[in-house]
Scaffold this active site. Structure first.
Site, short mmCIF file in Angstrom:
data_model
loop_
_atom_site.label_atom_id
_atom_site.label_comp_id
_atom_site.label_asym_id
_atom_site.label_seq_id
_atom_site.Cartn_x
_atom_site.Cartn_y
_atom_site.Cartn_z
N ASP A 37 -68.45 53.65 -22.05
CA ASP A 37 -68.95 53.74 -20.67
C ASP A 37 -69.66 55.08 -20.45
O ASP A 37 -69.33 56.07 -21.09
CB ASP A 37 -67.78 53.63 -19.68
CG ASP A 37 -68.19 52.97 -18.38
OD1 ASP A 37 -67.75 51.86 -18.09
OD2 ASP A 37 -69.00 53.59 -17.63
N LYS A 95 -83.48 49.36 -17.87
CA LYS A 95 -83.27 49.92 -19.21
C LYS A 95 -81.87 49.57 -19.72
O LYS A 95 -81.68 49.22 -20.88
CB LYS A 95 -83.42 51.45 -19.19
CG LYS A 95 -84.84 51.92 -19.18
CD LYS A 95 -84.84 53.44 -19.38
CE LYS A 95 -86.21 54.02 -19.19
NZ LYS A 95 -86.19 55.48 -19.15
N TYR A 149 -82.33 44.11 -11.33
CA TYR A 149 -81.07 43.52 -11.82
C TYR A 149 -81.30 42.10 -12.33
O TYR A 149 -80.95 41.77 -13.46
CB TYR A 149 -80.06 43.53 -10.68
CG TYR A 149 -78.67 43.03 -11.05
CD1 TYR A 149 -77.82 43.78 -11.85
CD2 TYR A 149 -78.22 41.81 -10.55
CE1 TYR A 149 -76.53 43.32 -12.15
CE2 TYR A 149 -76.95 41.34 -10.85
CZ TYR A 149 -76.10 42.11 -11.65
OH TYR A 149 -74.83 41.64 -11.94
N LYS A 153 -81.30 41.08 -16.23
CA LYS A 153 -80.28 40.16 -16.76
C LYS A 153 -80.92 38.92 -17.37
O LYS A 153 -80.42 38.37 -18.35
CB LYS A 153 -79.32 39.75 -15.64
CG LYS A 153 -78.38 40.86 -15.19
CD LYS A 153 -77.28 41.07 -16.22
CE LYS A 153 -76.25 42.08 -15.74
NZ LYS A 153 -75.13 42.24 -16.67
N ARG A 190 -70.28 46.25 -2.11
CA ARG A 190 -70.14 44.80 -2.19
C ARG A 190 -69.29 44.30 -1.04
O ARG A 190 -68.49 45.04 -0.46
CB ARG A 190 -69.55 44.39 -3.54
CG ARG A 190 -70.61 44.42 -4.61
CD ARG A 190 -70.12 43.92 -5.93
NE ARG A 190 -69.51 44.97 -6.71
CZ ARG A 190 -69.21 44.85 -8.00
NH1 ARG A 190 -69.46 43.72 -8.63
NH2 ARG A 190 -68.67 45.85 -8.66
P1 NAD Z 1 -69.09 47.92 -12.41
O1 NAD Z 1 -70.22 48.67 -11.83
O2 NAD Z 1 -67.72 48.22 -11.91
O3 NAD Z 1 -69.06 48.09 -13.99
C1 NAD Z 1 -70.18 48.37 -14.77
C2 NAD Z 1 -69.80 49.43 -15.80
O4 NAD Z 1 -70.91 49.70 -16.64
C3 NAD Z 1 -69.40 50.75 -15.15
O5 NAD Z 1 -68.21 51.23 -15.72
C4 NAD Z 1 -70.59 51.66 -15.44
O6 NAD Z 1 -70.24 53.03 -15.48
C5 NAD Z 1 -71.04 51.11 -16.78
N1 NAD Z 1 -72.45 51.42 -17.09
C6 NAD Z 1 -73.53 51.27 -16.27
N2 NAD Z 1 -74.65 51.65 -16.89
C7 NAD Z 1 -74.28 52.04 -18.14
C8 NAD Z 1 -74.99 52.57 -19.26
N3 NAD Z 1 -76.32 52.76 -19.22
N4 NAD Z 1 -74.29 52.89 -20.37
C9 NAD Z 1 -72.95 52.71 -20.43
N5 NAD Z 1 -72.22 52.23 -19.39
C10 NAD Z 1 -72.89 51.89 -18.27
O7 NAD Z 1 -69.42 46.38 -12.24
P2 NAD Z 1 -68.57 45.08 -12.61
O8 NAD Z 1 -68.43 44.28 -11.38
O9 NAD Z 1 -67.37 45.44 -13.38
O10 NAD Z 1 -69.60 44.32 -13.54
C11 NAD Z 1 -69.47 44.30 -14.95
C12 NAD Z 1 -70.54 43.38 -15.54
O11 NAD Z 1 -70.37 42.07 -15.05
C13 NAD Z 1 -71.96 43.80 -15.21
O12 NAD Z 1 -72.78 43.62 -16.33
C14 NAD Z 1 -72.35 42.86 -14.10
O13 NAD Z 1 -73.74 42.62 -14.08
C15 NAD Z 1 -71.58 41.60 -14.47
N6 NAD Z 1 -71.32 40.79 -13.29
C16 NAD Z 1 -70.38 41.14 -12.38
C17 NAD Z 1 -70.19 40.36 -11.25
C18 NAD Z 1 -69.14 40.70 -10.22
O14 NAD Z 1 -69.07 40.01 -9.22
N7 NAD Z 1 -68.31 41.68 -10.41
C19 NAD Z 1 -70.98 39.23 -11.04
C20 NAD Z 1 -71.96 38.92 -11.97
C21 NAD Z 1 -72.12 39.70 -13.10
N1 UDP Z 2 -72.85 41.68 2.91
C1 UDP Z 2 -72.54 41.89 4.25
N2 UDP Z 2 -71.95 43.06 4.60
C2 UDP Z 2 -71.64 44.03 3.71
C3 UDP Z 2 -71.95 43.82 2.35
C4 UDP Z 2 -72.57 42.64 2.00
O1 UDP Z 2 -72.78 41.02 5.09
O2 UDP Z 2 -71.09 45.07 4.12
C5 UDP Z 2 -73.46 40.41 2.52
C6 UDP Z 2 -74.71 40.53 1.67
O3 UDP Z 2 -75.86 40.64 2.49
C7 UDP Z 2 -74.67 39.22 0.90
C8 UDP Z 2 -73.18 38.96 0.71
O4 UDP Z 2 -72.52 39.73 1.70
O5 UDP Z 2 -75.21 38.16 1.66
C9 UDP Z 2 -72.67 39.35 -0.67
O6 UDP Z 2 -73.08 40.66 -0.92
P1 UDP Z 2 -72.65 41.47 -2.22
O7 UDP Z 2 -73.42 42.74 -2.21
O8 UDP Z 2 -71.18 41.55 -2.32
O9 UDP Z 2 -73.09 40.56 -3.46
P2 UDP Z 2 -74.41 39.71 -3.80
O10 UDP Z 2 -75.37 39.72 -2.67
O11 UDP Z 2 -74.93 40.36 -5.01
O12 UDP Z 2 -73.86 38.35 -4.04
#
Ligand code: NAD
Ligand code: UDP
Length: 316
Positions: A37, A95, A149, A153, A190
């Site tokens: 990380d 990146k 993003y 992805k 979030r």
């Molecule tokens: P998070 O931000 O808590 O975790 C991401 C981690 O990646 C962090 O620890 C951050 O420090 C590390 N990181 C970021 N850029 C980096 C880099 N350049 N080099 C090394 N480490 C780096 O988010 P999360 O919710 O735990 O998400 C984890 C993964 O799951 C992500 O790839 C995210 O896109 C994917 N994901 C999460 C959700 C969700 O709802 N939580 C939904 C869809 C996809």
């Molecule tokens: N959202 C909201 N209030 C907040 C944060 C988010 O109404 O304080 C809404 C946001 O506009 C989106 C939904 O909640 O419609 C989910 O947002 P989040 O950022 O958690 O995830 P994503 O949009 O990536 O699904």
């Protein structure tokens, strides 16, 4: 290189929300876990309880740079996931997704490791079909605020499938839908963490737009089950596969639930809807059910209670 019999598993983004729970699971199972990380959104606190364990190692590294390690499996999670964080430095987000995928796929190819990509429901963009099935190609604005993003992805998925076809790399791709639970960053913006933190402090609950947009929330333990099942499943099933909870709620409903569970005095404050905010989101999980025998078991109320307990302790 050392001789080893235990599985050695690299988790990029291992100090983040999802990554730290995955570290917990794999360390408990006895695997050797390498948590990589750069601490952009992840924290040492998330994995501090693992630091003394003989089968856990922490590597501070930025995935935009290559790294050579000896591993059997890679879970590629490194990437900021909340809109506030991934829009903070959008070029860096691209990146991390793209260079990170290239570096990890190159590593997997070199050491013959199996590699899983944490992809996202954002590859479907603002979806025109509901619920979203894996066969849907998506509706993504490639020049919008979320595209660093979404397109990052999407390109990572492309790279995974090209390395698979071209180099025979053993891949898995999971499309993760909104997941929540303890260790979400309190300021990551979030919706679940925002609402809980606001409600605990009796501050206004910020709803973006009119709150009729929907999301489907998966508790973190269910998601970790899905990821590990996919990684350890048959080589015949590489995905992409949706992992998420199909129970769909409007954002207004979510706010109501959080206020009720906490018994908060918070009022609702409506704020402008951010650009390209998806109007509806619900995973079709037939494929995960059929191929992985997986489905979420934690209902929203139960998961919210555990998450509220976590934030309550943090804020006390
Ligand atoms: P998070 O931000 O808590 O975790 C991401 C981690 O990646 C962090 O620890 C951050 O420090 C590390 N990181 C970021 N850029 C980096 C880099 N350049 N080099 C090394 N480490 C780096 O988010 P999360 O919710 O735990 O998400 C984890 C993964 O799951 C992500 O790839 C995210 O896109 C994917 N994901 C999460 C959700 C969700 O709802 N939580 C939904 C869809 C996809
Ligand atoms: N959202 C909201 N209030 C907040 C944060 C988010 O109404 O304080 C809404 C946001 O506009 C989106 C939904 O909640 O419609 C989910 O947002 P989040 O950022 O958690 O995830 P994503 O949009 O990536 O699904």
């Amino acid at each position: 290189m050392t001789l080893h019999t235990t599985k050695r598993i690299l988790i990029t983004g291992g100090a983040g929300f999802l990554g730290s729970h995955l570290c917990d699971r794999l360390v408990a199972e006895g695997s050797e876990v390498l948590c990589l990380d750069n601490f952009f959104t992840g924290t040492r606190e998330n994995i501090s309880h693992l630091l003394g364990r003989s089968n856990f190692e922490l590597i501070r590294h930025d995935l935009v740079e290559p790294i050579l390690l000896e591993v059997d499996e890679i879970y590629n999670l490194a990437c900021p996931a909340s809109p506030v964080h991934y829009q903070f430095n959008p070029v860096k987000t691209v990146k991390t997704s793209v260079m990170g995928a290239i570096h990890m796929l190159g590593l997997a190819k070199r050491v013959n490791a199996r590699i899983l990509q944490a992809s996202t429901s954002e590859v479907y963009g603002d979806p025109e079909i509901h619920p979203q099935k894996e066969a849907y190609w998506g509706n993504v604005n490639c020049i919008g605020l979320r595209s660093c993003y979404d397109e990052g992805k999407r390109c990572a998925e492309t790279l995974f499938f090209d390395y698979h076809r071209q180099n025979g790399v053993n891949i898995r791709v999971a499309r993760i839908f909104n997941t929540y639970g303890p260790r979400m960053h309190p300021n990551d913006g979030r919706v679940v963490s925002n609402f809980i933190v606001q409600a605990l402090a009796n501050r206004d609950i910020t709803i973006y737009g009119d709150g009729t947009q929907t999301r489907s929330f998966c508790y973190v333990s269910d998601l970790v089950d899905g990821l590990t099942l996919l990684m350890n499943g048959s080589d015949d099933f590489i995905g992409p596969v949706n992992l998420g909870n199909p129970d769909e709620f409007t954002i207004l409903e979510l706010a109501g639930k959080v206020i009720d569970l906490i018994g908060s005095k918070s009022k609702i404050l409506f704020k402008p809807l951010p650009a390209d905010d998806p109007k509806q989101r619900q995973p079709a999980i037939d494929l995960a059910r059929e191929k992985l025998d997986w489905q979420p078991v934690v209902h929203l109320g139960e998961g919210l209670k555990k998450t509220i307990d976590y934030f309550e302790q943090m804020m006390s």
